[in-house]
Design a protein around this motif. Structure first.
Motif, PDB file in Angstrom:
ATOM      1  N   UNK A  34       0.896  -1.306   0.026  1.00 40.44           N
ATOM      2  CA  UNK A  34      -0.008  -0.052  -0.137  1.00 40.44           C
ATOM      3  C   UNK A  34       0.911   1.137   0.062  1.00 40.44           C
ATOM      4  N   UNK A  35       1.964   1.187   0.990  1.00 43.40           N
ATOM      5  CA  UNK A  35       2.986   2.385   0.750  1.00 43.40           C
ATOM      6  C   UNK A  35       3.334   2.566  -0.616  1.00 43.40           C
ATOM      7  N   UNK A  36       3.984   1.671  -1.084  1.00 42.07           N
ATOM      8  CA  UNK A  36       4.761   1.607  -2.500  1.00 42.07           C
ATOM      9  C   UNK A  36       3.964   2.175  -3.698  1.00 42.07           C
ATOM     10  N   UNK A  37       2.811   1.429  -3.498  1.00 45.91           N
ATOM     11  CA  UNK A  37       2.019   1.496  -4.884  1.00 45.91           C
ATOM     12  C   UNK A  37       0.905   2.752  -4.612  1.00 45.91           C
ATOM     13  N   UNK A  38       0.438   3.046  -3.378  1.00 47.85           N
ATOM     14  CA  UNK A  38      -0.606   4.005  -3.091  1.00 47.85           C
ATOM     15  C   UNK A  38      -1.981   3.269  -3.287  1.00 47.85           C
ATOM     16  N   UNK A  39      -1.914   2.031  -3.663  1.00 52.30           N
ATOM     17  CA  UNK A  39      -3.338   1.455  -3.811  1.00 52.30           C
ATOM     18  C   UNK A  39      -3.890   0.687  -2.531  1.00 52.30           C
ATOM     19  N   UNK A  40      -5.157   0.503  -2.584  1.00 52.70           N
ATOM     20  CA  UNK A  40      -5.725  -0.093  -1.202  1.00 52.70           C
ATOM     21  C   UNK A  40      -6.620  -1.410  -1.776  1.00 52.70           C
ATOM     22  N   UNK A  41      -5.841  -2.047  -2.878  1.00 52.56           N
ATOM     23  CA  UNK A  41      -6.664  -2.986  -3.324  1.00 52.56           C
ATOM     24  C   UNK A  41      -6.434  -4.277  -2.406  1.00 52.56           C
ATOM     25  N   UNK A  42      -5.610  -4.434  -1.486  1.00 53.50           N
ATOM     26  CA  UNK A  42      -5.395  -5.615  -0.745  1.00 53.50           C
ATOM     27  C   UNK A  42      -6.187  -5.405   0.856  1.00 53.50           C
ATOM     28  N   UNK A  43      -6.969  -4.316   0.885  1.00 48.94           N
ATOM     29  CA  UNK A  43      -7.744  -3.782   2.143  1.00 48.94           C
ATOM     30  C   UNK A  43      -8.275  -5.103   2.700  1.00 48.94           C
ATOM     31  N   UNK A  44      -9.052  -5.789   2.016  1.00 43.84           N
ATOM     32  CA  UNK A  44      -9.938  -6.880   2.285  1.00 43.84           C
ATOM     33  C   UNK A  44      -9.119  -8.011   3.123  1.00 43.84           C
ATOM     34  N   UNK A  45      -7.911  -8.180   2.513  1.00 40.87           N
ATOM     35  CA  UNK A  45      -7.005  -9.185   3.147  1.00 40.87           C
ATOM     36  C   UNK A  45      -6.327  -8.637   4.479  1.00 40.87           C
ATOM     37  N   UNK A  46      -5.991  -7.236   4.499  1.00 41.51           N
ATOM     38  CA  UNK A  46      -5.683  -6.662   5.483  1.00 41.51           C
ATOM     39  C   UNK A  46      -6.687  -6.914   6.693  1.00 41.51           C
ATOM     40  N   UNK A  47      -7.848  -6.615   6.355  1.00 40.45           N
ATOM     41  CA  UNK A  47      -8.884  -6.691   7.283  1.00 40.45           C
ATOM     42  C   UNK A  47      -8.894  -8.271   7.740  1.00 40.45           C
ATOM     43  N   UNK A  48      -8.634  -9.048   6.793  1.00 40.06           N
ATOM     44  CA  UNK A  48      -8.761 -10.515   7.263  1.00 40.06           C
ATOM     45  C   UNK A  48      -7.374 -10.932   8.037  1.00 40.06           C
ATOM     46  N   UNK A  49      -6.340 -10.185   7.759  1.00 37.20           N
ATOM     47  CA  UNK A  49      -5.242 -10.600   8.651  1.00 37.20           C
ATOM     48  C   UNK A  49      -5.490 -10.041  10.266  1.00 37.20           C
ATOM     49  N   UNK A  50      -5.860  -8.976  10.242  1.00 34.39           N
ATOM     50  CA  UNK A  50      -6.457  -8.316  11.555  1.00 34.39           C
ATOM     51  C   UNK A  50      -7.375  -9.375  12.183  1.00 34.39           C
ATOM     52  N   UNK A  51      -8.411  -9.966  11.534  1.00 33.12           N
ATOM     53  CA  UNK A  51      -9.142 -10.724  12.123  1.00 33.12           C
ATOM     54  C   UNK A  51      -8.580 -12.061  12.449  1.00 33.12           C
ATOM     55  N   UNK A  52      -7.581 -12.453  11.715  1.00 34.06           N
ATOM     56  CA  UNK A  52      -6.810 -13.848  12.032  1.00 34.06           C
ATOM     57  C   UNK A  52      -6.159 -13.518  13.163  1.00 34.06           C
ATOM     58  N   UNK A  71     -12.250   1.304  -3.328  1.00 32.35           N
ATOM     59  CA  UNK A  71     -12.153   0.094  -3.654  1.00 32.35           C
ATOM     60  C   UNK A  71     -13.281  -0.246  -5.220  1.00 32.35           C
ATOM     61  N   UNK A  72     -12.891  -1.041  -5.930  1.00 35.11           N
ATOM     62  CA  UNK A  72     -13.646  -1.410  -7.186  1.00 35.11           C
ATOM     63  C   UNK A  72     -14.864  -2.409  -6.241  1.00 35.11           C
ATOM     64  N   UNK A  73     -15.940  -2.322  -7.218  1.00 39.88           N
ATOM     65  CA  UNK A  73     -17.056  -3.131  -6.916  1.00 39.88           C
ATOM     66  C   UNK A  73     -16.761  -4.560  -6.330  1.00 39.88           C
ATOM     67  N   UNK A  74     -16.069  -5.417  -6.946  1.00 37.13           N
ATOM     68  CA  UNK A  74     -15.410  -6.704  -6.742  1.00 37.13           C
ATOM     69  C   UNK A  74     -14.593  -6.690  -5.241  1.00 37.13           C
ATOM     70  N   UNK A 104     -25.313  -4.836  -3.775  1.00 37.31           N
ATOM     71  CA  UNK A 104     -24.503  -5.913  -4.441  1.00 37.31           C
ATOM     72  C   UNK A 104     -24.970  -7.277  -4.296  1.00 37.31           C
ATOM     73  N   UNK A 105     -25.730  -7.671  -3.396  1.00 39.11           N
ATOM     74  CA  UNK A 105     -26.130  -9.096  -3.028  1.00 39.11           C
ATOM     75  C   UNK A 105     -26.845  -9.598  -4.076  1.00 39.11           C
TER      76      UNK A 105
END
Length: 204
Positions: A34-52, A71-74, A104-105
């Motif tokens: 995220x810091x290098x690219x400026x993109x948040x496309x991995x946000x769901x995975x980051x949240x899941x890491x916190x969950x884990x 984020x995109x719709x997907x 989106x459901x």
């Protein structure tokens, strides 16, 4: 050394750590991406890491950060599924269901979101509604989501008569060849809907 500054390389390292269950290492790598690219496309995975890591409040805080709006719709759908999982881990199954109830459901292609919704209904003991949602997910499947049919069939098999959950050993008892002769289809006794069988035979 140069690879350490390439976002794709750090993302790959993070994915390996994530799949191994090393959530702390994975989270660190995803933050670097995220810091290098400026993109948040991995946000769901980051949240899941916190969950884990069991940091549920931090996971929910991250999921509601301004980044989520980029984020995109997907990607938002994946984030929604993770947030619902966090709520379930917290014992908040009703809140987990609400988290999944968005525009989106019912979108064609939102198979994982629809499956998560059905699975959460099952966790709440709303077996009839869960069966209907599992069947609807299969009926919407257009053949471009490998493994979805099998995943939904497993969902059916987890809901046994009386609305209780089955164990893995009980799965085979309720998993039988589809009598309508679908291509590689399967059904759960008494739970097979016409829509499921139509899909299995390749009908629209």
């Amino acid at each position: 050394r140069r690879a350490g500054r390439v976002p794709a390389a750090r993302e790959a390292l993070g994915m390996v750590a994530y799949r191994m269950g090393d959530y702390n290492r994975a989270l660190g790598e995803f933050r670097t991406v995220r810091r290098l690219s400026g993109s948040s496309h991995l946000l769901a995975l980051m949240v899941d890491c916190e969950r884990g890591l069991g940091r549920f409040d931090r996971a929910l805080e991250l999921a509601s950060s301004p980044e989520a709006r980029t984020l995109t719709a997907a990607e938002r759908e994946e984030l929604t599924i993770v947030v619902s999982g966090v709520r379930r881990d917290m014992g908040q199954d009703a809140a987990a269901l609400v988290a999944l109830q968005g525009p989106g459901l019912r979108r064609k292609g939102a198979f994982r979101l629809q499956y998560a919704y059905a699975d959460t209904l099952a966790a709440l003991g709303r077996a009839d509604e869960a069966r209907a949602e599992f069947a609807a997910a299969v009926a919407r499947h257009q053949g471009d989501e490998p493994g979805l049919l099998e995943m939904v069939q497993h969902g059916f098999a987890r809901i046994l008569p009386g609305g209780r959950f089955g164990t893995p050993d009980e799965f085979d008892t309720f998993y039988q060849p589809c009598p309508e002769g679908g291509r590689g289809a399967a059904r759960v006794t008494a739970f097979c809907s016409a829509d499921v069988c139509r899909y299995a035979k390749g009908s629209p």
